[in-house]
Design a protein around this motif. Structure first.
Motif, PDB file in Angstrom:
ATOM      1  N   ASN A   1      11.022  -4.102  -1.192  1.00 21.17           N
ATOM      2  CA  ASN A   1      12.175  -3.254  -0.951  1.00 21.17           C
ATOM      3  C   ASN A   1      12.539  -3.179   0.523  1.00 21.17           C
ATOM      4  N   GLU A   2      12.136  -4.188   1.314  1.00 23.91           N
ATOM      5  CA  GLU A   2      12.484  -4.230   2.729  1.00 23.91           C
ATOM      6  C   GLU A   2      13.637  -5.192   2.966  1.00 23.91           C
TER       7      GLU A   2
ATOM      8  N   ARG B   1      13.573   0.026   4.859  1.00 22.44           N
ATOM      9  CA  ARG B   1      12.999   0.097   3.517  1.00 22.44           C
ATOM     10  C   ARG B   1      13.974   0.875   2.648  1.00 22.44           C
ATOM     11  N   THR B   2      14.406   0.258   1.557  1.00 16.88           N
ATOM     12  CA  THR B   2      15.277   0.970   0.627  1.00 16.88           C
ATOM     13  C   THR B   2      14.420   1.904  -0.207  1.00 16.88           C
TER      14      THR B   2
ATOM     15  N   GLY C   1      18.361   4.027   2.463  1.00 15.31           N
ATOM     16  CA  GLY C   1      17.194   3.434   3.098  1.00 15.31           C
ATOM     17  C   GLY C   1      16.780   4.182   4.345  1.00 15.31           C
TER      18      GLY C   1
ATOM     19  N   LYS D   1       8.026 -12.260  -0.958  1.00 13.16           N
ATOM     20  CA  LYS D   1       8.103 -10.816  -1.158  1.00 13.16           C
ATOM     21  C   LYS D   1       7.308 -10.441  -2.400  1.00 13.16           C
TER      22      LYS D   1
ATOM     23  N   LEU E   1      12.654   1.105   9.579  1.00 11.01           N
ATOM     24  CA  LEU E   1      11.234   0.942   9.874  1.00 11.01           C
ATOM     25  C   LEU E   1      11.015   0.516  11.317  1.00 11.01           C
TER      26      LEU E   1
ATOM     27  N   ARG F   1      14.922  -3.596  10.573  1.00 12.08           N
ATOM     28  CA  ARG F   1      14.273  -3.743   9.275  1.00 12.08           C
ATOM     29  C   ARG F   1      14.240  -2.352   8.635  1.00 12.08           C
TER      30      ARG F   1
ATOM     31  N   LYS G   1       4.556  -3.678  -3.185  1.00 14.27           N
ATOM     32  CA  LYS G   1       5.449  -2.602  -2.782  1.00 14.27           C
ATOM     33  C   LYS G   1       5.828  -2.672  -1.310  1.00 14.27           C
ATOM     34  N   SER G   2       5.021  -3.357  -0.527  1.00 10.54           N
ATOM     35  CA  SER G   2       5.220  -3.294   0.926  1.00 10.54           C
ATOM     36  C   SER G   2       6.420  -4.088   1.394  1.00 10.54           C
ATOM     37  N   THR G   3       6.814  -5.137   0.659  1.00 12.96           N
ATOM     38  CA  THR G   3       7.906  -5.969   1.154  1.00 12.96           C
ATOM     39  C   THR G   3       9.065  -6.097   0.195  1.00 12.96           C
TER      40      THR G   3
END
Length: 768
Positions: free
Chosen positions: A74-75, A125-126, A140, A67, A143, A123, A70-72
């Motif tokens: 907070n997932e 995103r927070t 959240g 992780k 996605l 899945r 930014k893309s992962t």
């Protein structure tokens, strides 16, 4: 093993802190994946990589997903739970303990749920931290839906504007599902049908599906049970290869006592079960030794002899994980050929057992244990009611029973009460929660209800089963062998703090209830008093769920350091795994099992257990709602079982139906909600409603499709002394006094045929 189980097993292994990246075949070996699942295993790893939940490294090694950025970062992947009325939902991250409360759940606003349905793996995103119900809450958005929990739903068919629609039951979706041309599959208006979802609904778009099965007309006998079986995807008939496997076991079994089994057929053994029991999986013997000690024998049906690892029987038993006890039928974990015959400890028949011999001092202290595979022959089958009659007046039973059995029952009661007293003294917590069972007529409709009495005969068996479960779990702990335990973790400090504040608020002086002994003291203090229901419900709400796991966390409510389920392998798969591990110990072949596999199995068995309980509750609710739909306007006494900002939940004292008293119906004052003390408080003296209060209610509305029951407060229950009565007045008078009630009453009048949303805009939701 289904795909979701396999995914969770792989992810738990790969994301362990001490995991070192290796090739798939190494992971398969470490997880003990059988040869016939290797192909499915490799496909699952590839699917997880495509989902971006893990990744391949050099030489095709499997690595946890890194992780970064930014893309992962907070997932999160987790299970989605939708609030039917509000449209919003919560996501519980994968890997969260099954026993955990709501604190770790992530709130998803209605507009950000996408097309996720209840139970889906998603899945998300927070986005930010917020506050909900006075507590910090991570927020959240969905996605993508990774895996659907189910594709089939039960609902009511109707037609509108020359098109067919299905209103999904229980309000799982607040809009009807479009199913095409009228009369699809021959469906007629008001038929209960099964719909395969083609396109799931979103906040802005309706769903689309196809009718796959017509269950029958709403209200017809048996249709409600079929609805619940389909809705919860409960198993029905056993596959033919499973039945054939059971028949093979029946043909091979001849009641002979094989090598490796201890012959206990001369031992005086009895069973005690409900009068209508069909299978008997536990039996008891008890001897008084020369040194004054007790030697208790707990003999449990040896299901492992018939259900062999890797067999068709085992595959099906593992998938079911538990028997399901619906109000009008039982869906067994294993075929009746075994559960009601070969493995059932029937009187006068040789039956195989796993036996625990436990030696206690005269005061009930355990000093020795011994375990074996055995053969017994039960001498007498007792019903609980007969034991109660024996305890009330033993003299008539001298002529009914042999001297050995007569003496055995007396000794059983004596030792059980000693063990019970010791268990309560060490800190075991017992809540006084009345249990009401509904009575059904021959058509499966509610004919009445009765209170289930937990008498001393039940306590006798309970104490012996608890003692055996503890003894087995402690032996495995001593041998350092991981097993599937029954764990009940301690309540969170936050919940215990809230419990302490609640108890003080209702006028009971206490120290911090983080001490189990202070909880016990408070429960004893309120016993028999008006505050008793409130305190018992509040304590229950503070507790965690009991689940299956290899973690040796102990059992909080029982005050037990080591605990497992050993005593019901006919109806629980975890017990069967314990029996198999005992066999390994007897053969000196025991070795530490695969911890990750046990974690996954524990989650599966816990989920199946919770599914079974939910299905039983939902069918009971359906039957009660049908019964109460003919009782509109009648009154009943009830206990408040939940307090929310939108109103009160109350359950009947004589009939276990739970309904909502919406806050707009409390029109005699302005009420505000206190989440800490589970209270709705008015501005006038005596206008306070708390968890556990006894009230008198009127049946106001029943909606069979949405499975909703509304009550109106009539007054305080007569049995709840010291409270001021409230005057309800007629419905017309109440509407004149309260414009909000007028709007709610108008919404109630909307016909089922035309309604596409939920009635009463004031209903904000149900308890999560």
């Amino acid at each position: 093993m289904n795909n979701l189980d396999l995914e969770q097993l792989i992810l738990q292994h790969v994301n362990r802190p001490n995991y070192r990246p290796v090739k798939p075949k190494v992971i398969a070996k470490k997880l003990g994946i059988p040869e016939d699942l290797k192909s499915q295993f490799k496909r699952t790893i590839k699917r997880l990589a495509k989902k971006d939940l893990l990744e391949y490294g050099a030489n095709h090694i499997v690595k946890p997903k890194q992780k970064s950025g930014k893309s992962t970062s907070n997932e999160v992947v987790g299970k989605f739970k939708r609030n039917a009325a509000g449209g919003f939902g919560f996501v519980r991250p994968l890997g969260t303990k099954s026993s955990a409360g709501r604190d770790e759940d992530i709130f998803v606003p209605a507009k950000r749920t996408k097309d996720a349905a209840n139970g889906d793996t998603v899945r998300i995103r927070t986005m930010k931290a917020g506050v909900r119900d006075g507590s910090p809450r991570v927020i959240g958005e969905v996605l993508e839906v990774i895996e659907r929990s189910k594709n089939q739903f039960v609902g009511t068919y109707y037609e509108r504007d020359d098109f067919g629609f299905v209103r999904i039951d229980s309000g799982e979706f607040d809009q009807p599902v479009f199913v095409g041309d009228p009369g699809a599959k021959g469906a007629q208006p008001d038929d209960k049908v099964v719909v395969e979802m083609v396109r799931y609904p979103t906040a802005n778009r309706g769903g689309e599906g196809v009718i796959t099965e017509i269950l029958g007309k709403r209200g017809e006998p048996g249709v409600d049970t079929l609805m619940i079986i389909r809705e919860f995807n409960l198993p029905e008939a056993f596959p033919e290869d499973v039945l054939e496997n059971a028949r093979e076991q029946a043909s091979e079994f001849d009641e002979s006592i094989q090598d490796g089994r201890v012959d206990l057929t001369k031992l005086t053994v009895v069973t005690i079960d409900p009068v209508d029991a069909r299978d008997f999986d536990d039996a008891i013997s008890l001897e008084r030794l020369e040194n004054g000690h007790w030697r208790l024998g707990v003999h449990i049906a040896d299901v492992s002899h018939f259900v062999r690892p890797g067999s068709a029987l085992d595959r099906e038993a593992r998938e079911r994980a538990t028997s399901v006890y619906l109000p009008d039928r039982v869906i067994p974990m294993i075929p009746e050929i075994i559960s009601n015959n070969l493995a059932s400890l029937q009187p006068k028949k040789v039956r195989y057992t796993k036996t625990a011999f436990i030696e206690f001092t005269a005061e009930g202290a355990r000093v020795a244990t011994d375990f074996c595979s055995a053969a017994i022959q039960s001498e007498h089958r007792f019903a609980y009611e007969e034991i109660d009659e024996y305890l009330a007046d033993r003299e008539p039973w001298k002529e009914k029973l042999s001297p050995a059995v007569f003496e055995l029952v007396g000794h059983m009661h004596e030792l059980a009460m000693i063990l019970r007293q010791r268990r309560l003294y060490r800190g075991a917590i017992e809540l006084i929660m009345p249990e009401i069972k509904i009575d059904l007529d021959k058509n499966g409709k509610v004919a009445g209800a009765h209170r289930v009495e937990h008498t001393e005969s039940h306590q006798v068996i309970e104490e012996f089963m608890l003692a055996a479960n503890e003894a087995v779990a402690e032996r495995f702990a001593d041998l350092e062998l991981p097993c599937l335990r029954r764990i009940h973790e301690s309540p969170s400090p936050r919940k215990l703090k809230q419990l302490t504040e609640f108890v003080k608020e209702i006028g009971i002086e206490c120290e911090s209830l983080e001490s189990r002994f202070e909880i016990k003291r408070v429960l004893a203090e309120v016993a028999g008093k008006p505050e008793e229901p409130a305190v018992n419900y509040a304590v229950l709400r503070s507790m965690q769920k009991a689940v299956y796991s290899p973690m040796d966390e102990g059992h909080f409510a029982l005050a037990s350091q080591h605990y497992c389920h050993f005593t019901s392998p006919i109806r629980r798969y975890p017990d069967l795994t314990i029996h198999r591990l005992m066999d390994d110990v007897f053969r000196n072949q025991a070795k530490p099992g695969n911890y990750d596999a046990l974690l996954s199995l524990g989650d599966h068995c816990s989920e199946r257990e919770q599914r079974a309980e939910q299905a039983e509750r939902e069918l009971t609710k359906l039957k009660l709602l049908h019964f109460l739909s003919t009782k509109i306007g009648e009154q009943m006494e009830a206990v408040i079982t939940g307090v929310e900002d939108f109103g009160l939940f109350a359950q009947g004292l004589k009939l276990p139906a739970e309904g909502l008293i919406h806050v707009t119906e409390l029109d005699d004052d302005h009420y505000h909600y206190d989440a800490t003390t589970h209270t709705l408080m008015g501005s006038r003296p005596g206008h306070t409603f708390r968890l556990g209060d006894l009230v008198r209610v009127e049946i106001a509305r029943v909606d069979m499709d949405l499975r909703e029951l509304d009550f109106r407060i009539v007054g305080r229950a007569k049995t709840n002394t010291g409270f001021k009565k409230k005057t309800a007045g007629s419905i017309d008078e109440r509407l004149k006094r309260n414009p909000r009630a007028q709007r709610r009453e108008k919404n109630r009048g909307t016909s089922n045929q035309n309604r596409t949303g939920k009635p009463g805009r004031g209903r904000k939701g149900k308890r999560k």
